[in-house]
Design a protein around this motif. Structure first.
Motif, PDB file in Angstrom:
ATOM      1  N   GLU A   8       0.826  -1.208   0.000  1.00 25.07           N
ATOM      2  CA  GLU A   8       0.000   0.000   0.000  1.00 25.07           C
ATOM      3  C   GLU A   8       0.861   1.259   0.000  1.00 25.07           C
ATOM      4  O   GLU A   8       0.580   2.228  -0.733  1.00 25.07           O
ATOM      5  N   ARG A   9       1.945   1.259   0.807  1.00 27.48           N
ATOM      6  CA  ARG A   9       2.787   2.455   0.850  1.00 27.48           C
ATOM      7  C   ARG A   9       3.513   2.676  -0.481  1.00 27.48           C
ATOM      8  O   ARG A   9       3.607   3.795  -0.989  1.00 27.48           O
ATOM      9  N   GLN A  22       0.098   8.389  11.074  1.00 26.70           N
ATOM     10  CA  GLN A  22       1.488   8.094  11.411  1.00 26.70           C
ATOM     11  C   GLN A  22       2.193   7.226  10.373  1.00 26.70           C
ATOM     12  O   GLN A  22       3.329   6.816  10.587  1.00 26.70           O
ATOM     13  N   GLU A  23       1.545   6.956   9.232  1.00 29.60           N
ATOM     14  CA  GLU A  23       2.152   6.082   8.239  1.00 29.60           C
ATOM     15  C   GLU A  23       3.408   6.708   7.646  1.00 29.60           C
ATOM     16  O   GLU A  23       4.393   6.010   7.388  1.00 29.60           O
ATOM     17  N   TYR A  24       3.366   8.017   7.381  1.00 32.07           N
ATOM     18  CA  TYR A  24       4.502   8.702   6.784  1.00 32.07           C
ATOM     19  C   TYR A  24       4.996   9.787   7.747  1.00 32.07           C
ATOM     20  O   TYR A  24       4.194  10.562   8.283  1.00 32.07           O
ATOM     21  N   ARG A  25       6.302   9.854   7.921  1.00 31.47           N
ATOM     22  CA  ARG A  25       6.865  10.925   8.725  1.00 31.47           C
ATOM     23  C   ARG A  25       6.908  12.232   7.922  1.00 31.47           C
ATOM     24  O   ARG A  25       6.686  13.328   8.475  1.00 31.47           O
ATOM     25  N   ALA A  26       7.167  12.100   6.630  1.00 29.63           N
ATOM     26  CA  ALA A  26       7.201  13.284   5.762  1.00 29.63           C
ATOM     27  C   ALA A  26       7.176  12.846   4.319  1.00 29.63           C
ATOM     28  O   ALA A  26       7.536  11.701   3.997  1.00 29.63           O
ATOM     29  N   ALA A  77       9.181   9.462   0.042  1.00 33.89           N
ATOM     30  CA  ALA A  77       8.288   9.266   1.185  1.00 33.89           C
ATOM     31  C   ALA A  77       9.076   8.653   2.327  1.00 33.89           C
ATOM     32  O   ALA A  77       9.761   7.647   2.141  1.00 33.89           O
ATOM     33  N   GLU A  78       8.991   9.310   3.500  1.00 35.04           N
ATOM     34  CA  GLU A  78       9.643   8.770   4.698  1.00 35.04           C
ATOM     35  C   GLU A  78       8.628   7.896   5.446  1.00 35.04           C
ATOM     36  O   GLU A  78       7.767   8.388   6.171  1.00 35.04           O
TER      37      GLU A  78
END
Length: 560
Positions: free
Chosen positions: A63-64, A102-106, A175-176
């Motif tokens: 998914e990410r 919270q999935e991605y930090r940035a 993506a982080e």
């Protein structure tokens, strides 16, 4: 020399062993079975948990990665060409990052020199993004998406942004990914008694639960992360300490030890009265047996356990059988003497029989002999022949000759015996069938094997009605030769088949019943076997099994 143990001591030892060994065996087997069953159940549970975590890891990663790939192809990404002057791209990245919590930090958009053009983190805009070393790449939507080494619990995913018109690279979408999401999956899958870790193809830990340790435990499973994303060699390893897993079984073992001690104490309390109840009847039985040995009129003991009473009755029956056996041995010895006398007398009877036959033959040549005389002489000749055959059979049964073994062609012998009996078979219109042409050799005495075939075929001819059939079959079976003689006569009743080879058993009127007994003696002296059964033709079937012989080149012509 050590002193033998008494019955009391043996009983004490037996009770201790009877009380301890089964309890110990049951305890060990119960502990082993419970431990194995618990181990299998734990492994099954770990396998299920591992498969679930592996599926969840693959789903989250897919998914990410799919998000990064999809975002990189949006028309909004073309803002890279004008430097995101209207900040629309930064707003999009910020909103996307917030929507996934919270999935991605940035989320960042970089130009080809890795300068940040747009970012969900405003302070990063205008700066050069420092990326960890390249790790590996995966194919998403037909394009390669790069992943960097996990640093500070962050997995960077980088996808190239292409110009919509020229398809040339114009920047990068980075993506982080919050790697603690994977750690949370591992913690949620196990409890405090188990630990889980995500490993790569080099068995390096990528993520681990709270209680994970590099020390390997005996209870562990491994599940590969397979599915929509080609993650190179990733697998989920879940393990559990055996000492913790089998703790309930250990508690069960303590219970069994307590039962074992109670069993031992109970056995010690029971051994004395039970021993006394057994020893007294044994002493009575000993006196009874000693009384028989001393020819005293002792009576078997009637008291005691049922088993000892049965033993006493068995001794009494044994005494009766011994007396009967003595009588039978005496009778058998007398019969043996009678048999030897009969064999000796048979030799003496042949001489007068020969004289009678010769005298009858001379009288038959008298020209003036009347018809009644011819008839009487015919009776004398036929009866002397019958008596001579009876005498020969008695001699063969009493003193069988040791066979002289030579290579013998059974096929040729069967044809020869059939030719000798052909006239008698034709007289009753009996058909004899044998269609073997191959040479079949055995080690045998030719005269004795001729006698065997003559007896079997003569019995069949004599007992068959007119137009009967006799079939002979000869075949190899492993290292043996099997000869079968069958007919369509009346056969032998099932109740009489067990004694068909016994002396003096016959179903033919006027028969002596020694022919088949002699046949069995000859076959057994040839290291063979003979058996009987009812044939498929409806009559009798005799089967003879003899050992084969390899034909030798030196006497091949002689055998043929």
């Amino acid at each position: 020399m050590s002193k033998a143990l008494s019955i009391k001591q043996l009983l004490l030892l037996a009770f201790l062993l009877a009380g301890l060994l089964p309890a110990m065996l049951v305890s060990f087997l119960s502990f082993s079975q419970a431990s194995n069953a618990l181990r299998k159940e734990i492994l099954r549970d770990l396998q299920t948990s591992g498969a679930t975590v592996a599926t969840d890891v693959d789903r989250v990663m897919f998914e990410r990665l799919q998000n990064v790939h999809s975002w990189s192809q949006l028309a909004l990404m073309q803002e890279v060409l004008i430097g995101d002057v209207d900040k629309r791209l930064s707003v999009f990245l910020s909103e996307s990052q917030k929507s996934y919590h919270q999935e991605y930090r940035a989320l960042h958009v970089l130009d080809l020199q890795y300068h940040t053009i747009a970012s969900s983190r405003a302070a990063q805009i205008g700066r050069t993004l420092s990326r960890p070393p390249f790790w590996f790449s995966v194919s998403v939507g037909g394009r390669q998406l790069q992943l960097s080494k996990i640093t500070q619990n962050i997995l960077m995913m980088t996808q190239t942004i292409q110009d919509s018109s020229t398809q040339q690279p114009i920047g990068y979408l980075v993506a982080e990914f919050n790697w603690s999401i994977v750690t949370k999956l591992l913690n949620d899958a196990v409890n405090q008694q188990a630990a889980a870790a995500l490993l790569d193809d080099q068995n390096q830990v990528l993520a681990a639960s709270v209680h994970w340790s590099e020390k390997r435990h005996s209870l562990h499973v491994s599940n590969a992360v397979q599915g929509k994303v080609g993650l190179p060699g990733w697998h989920v390893h879940i393990e559990r300490a055996r000492s913790v897993a089998v703790a309930p079984v250990h508690r069960l073992a303590y219970v069994f030890l307590a039962l074992l001690a109670a069993t031992l104490l109970f056995s010690l309390l029971l051994v004395r009265p039970i021993g006394r109840a057994i020893i007294q009847p044994l002493e009575n039985l000993t006196r009874f047996v000693r009384g028989f040995h001393q020819h005293a009129q002792a009576l078997p003991p009637k008291a005691g356990p049922p088993e000892l009473q049965e033993l006493a009755q068995a001794f009494e029956k044994l005494i009766q059988d011994l007396e009967t056996s003595q009588d039978n041995l005496t009778r058998a010895a007398k019969l043996a003497v009678v048999g030897e006398m009969a064999a000796a007398m048979s030799h003496e009877v042949r001489t007068p029989l020969g004289i009678l036959r010769s005298s009858a033959d001379v009288l038959l040549r008298e020209p003036k002999l009347s018809a009644d005389g011819h008839e009487v002489l015919g009776f004398i000749i036929s009866e002397t022949e019958r008596l001579n055959k009876l005498v020969s059979t008695l001699i063969d049964a009493a003193r069988p000759r040791t066979p002289h073994f030579n290579p013998l062609d059974l096929t040729q012998l069967i044809y020869r015996v059939m030719a000798l009996l052909q006239s008698q078979a034709l007289a009753k219109k009996i058909t004899m069938r044998f269609a073997q042409t191959e040479v079949m050799q055995v080690w045998a005495d030719q005269d004795q094997m001729t006698q065997v075939l003559m007896n079997l075929l003569m019995n069949a001819i004599q007992i068959l009605p007119a137009q009967g059939q006799i079939a002979l079959r000869l075949e190899r079976l492993n290292a043996n030769m099997v000869l079968t003689v069958s007919d369509n006569g009346p056969g032998i009743q099932v109740g009489d088949q067990a004694q068909v080879f016994e002396p003096f058993f016959t179903q033919r009127a006027g028969g002596v019943g020694l022919g088949l007994a002699v046949v069995r003696q000859i076959v057994q002296s040839h290291r063979g076997e003979i058996s009987y059964r009812n044939s498929e033709m409806g009559g009798a079937e005799f089967t003879i099994v003899l050992p084969t012989v390899q034909p030798a080149s030196s006497n091949e012509s002689e055998v043929k």
